[in-house]
Design a protein around this motif. Structure first.
Motif, mmCIF file in Angstrom:
data_model
loop_
_atom_site.group_PDB
_atom_site.id
_atom_site.type_symbol
_atom_site.label_atom_id
_atom_site.label_comp_id
_atom_site.label_asym_id
_atom_site.label_seq_id
_atom_site.Cartn_x
_atom_site.Cartn_y
_atom_site.Cartn_z
ATOM 1 N N ASN A 1 1.253 -1.194 0.231
ATOM 2 C CA ASN A 1 0.176 -0.037 0.139
ATOM 3 C C ASN A 1 1.123 1.506 0.165
ATOM 4 N N GLY A 2 2.505 1.454 0.054
ATOM 5 C CA GLY A 2 2.755 2.273 -0.108
ATOM 6 C C GLY A 2 3.295 2.601 1.410
ATOM 7 N N ALA A 3 3.335 1.968 2.238
ATOM 8 C CA ALA A 3 3.299 2.311 3.701
ATOM 9 C C ALA A 3 5.418 1.467 3.764
ATOM 10 N N SER A 4 6.069 2.475 4.017
ATOM 11 C CA SER A 4 7.886 1.952 4.133
ATOM 12 C C SER A 4 8.301 2.630 5.561
ATOM 13 N N LEU A 5 9.055 1.514 5.064
ATOM 14 C CA LEU A 5 10.651 2.261 7.311
ATOM 15 C C LEU A 5 11.970 1.951 6.104
ATOM 16 N N SER A 6 12.645 3.142 6.321
ATOM 17 C CA SER A 6 14.282 3.137 5.981
ATOM 18 C C SER A 6 15.033 2.563 7.053
ATOM 19 N N LEU A 7 15.835 2.085 6.569
ATOM 20 C CA LEU A 7 17.106 0.780 7.399
ATOM 21 C C LEU A 7 17.528 2.214 8.689
ATOM 22 N N ASP A 8 17.817 3.300 8.263
ATOM 23 C CA ASP A 8 17.974 4.158 10.060
ATOM 24 C C ASP A 8 16.232 4.610 10.414
ATOM 25 N N GLU A 9 15.493 4.415 9.752
ATOM 26 C CA GLU A 9 13.839 4.883 10.673
ATOM 27 C C GLU A 9 13.932 3.181 11.526
ATOM 28 N N LEU A 10 13.808 2.095 10.725
ATOM 29 C CA LEU A 10 14.000 1.078 11.432
ATOM 30 C C LEU A 10 15.245 0.582 12.654
ATOM 31 N N LEU A 11 16.320 0.904 12.364
ATOM 32 C CA LEU A 11 17.518 1.775 13.640
ATOM 33 C C LEU A 11 16.777 2.421 14.834
ATOM 34 N N ASN A 12 15.666 3.437 14.036
ATOM 35 C CA ASN A 12 15.443 3.898 15.349
ATOM 36 C C ASN A 12 14.960 3.820 16.103
ATOM 37 N N MET A 13 13.845 3.397 15.574
ATOM 38 C CA MET A 13 12.993 2.481 15.950
ATOM 39 C C MET A 13 13.325 1.273 17.372
ATOM 40 N N PHE A 14 14.126 0.832 17.437
ATOM 41 C CA PHE A 14 15.079 0.189 17.695
ATOM 42 C C PHE A 14 16.019 0.283 18.646
ATOM 43 N N THR A 15 16.386 1.552 18.378
ATOM 44 C CA THR A 15 17.191 2.153 19.752
ATOM 45 C C THR A 15 16.387 2.452 20.636
ATOM 46 N N ASP A 16 14.694 3.186 20.139
ATOM 47 C CA ASP A 16 13.642 3.802 20.966
ATOM 48 C C ASP A 16 12.736 2.507 21.719
ATOM 49 N N GLU A 17 13.199 1.217 21.128
ATOM 50 C CA GLU A 17 12.172 0.006 21.869
ATOM 51 C C GLU A 17 13.194 -0.346 23.015
ATOM 52 N N THR A 18 14.274 -0.412 22.507
ATOM 53 C CA THR A 18 15.778 -1.095 23.666
ATOM 54 C C THR A 18 15.871 -0.080 24.878
#
Length: 85
Positions: free
Chosen positions: A62-79
Motif C-alpha cells: 500500500n506504499g507504507a515503508s520504513l527506511s533502514l535508518d528509521e528501523l534502527l531508530n525504532m530499535f533504539t527507542d524500543e530497547t
C-alpha cells in the motif's frame, strides 16, 4: 546514513504488527509496529501481504515503508540502548 543493507523482512509468527528484519551483518531487529499504527498506511498493514525489502527499506504493497535508518531508530527507542550495527 547507515551503510548496512537489509537482507530480509518478515512478520513474526504471522503477526503483521511485529517484524523481524535481518541485516547484512547478521543482526536481526525485532520491532513492534504499534507506534506507527496512527499512520493510516501502517494501520492497513494488518490486511496486506507480508513486508518486502529492496535492501534499503522495508515496504508494503500500500506504499507504507520504513527506511533502514528509521528501523534502527525504532530499535533504539524500543530497547533504550544505542545500536551498534
Amino acid at each position: 546514513m547507515n551503510q548496512r543493507k537489509i537482507i530480509s523482512a518478515e512478520a513474526y509468527d504471522g503477526d503483521p504488527n511485529e517484524i523481524h528484519v535481518e541485516l547484512d551483518n547478521g543482526a536481526i531487529l525485532m520491532l513492534r509496529l504499534t507506534p506507527k499504527l496512527h499512520d493510516p498506511l501502517f494501520a492497513e498493514i494488518q490486511t496486506l501481504h507480508l513486508p518486502r525489502t529492496d535492501g534499503g527499506r522495508v515496504y508494503w504493497s500500500n506504499g507504507a515503508s520504513l527506511s533502514l535508518d528509521e528501523l534502527l531508530n525504532m530499535f533504539t527507542d524500543e530497547t533504550g540502548s544505542e545500536n551498534k550495527t
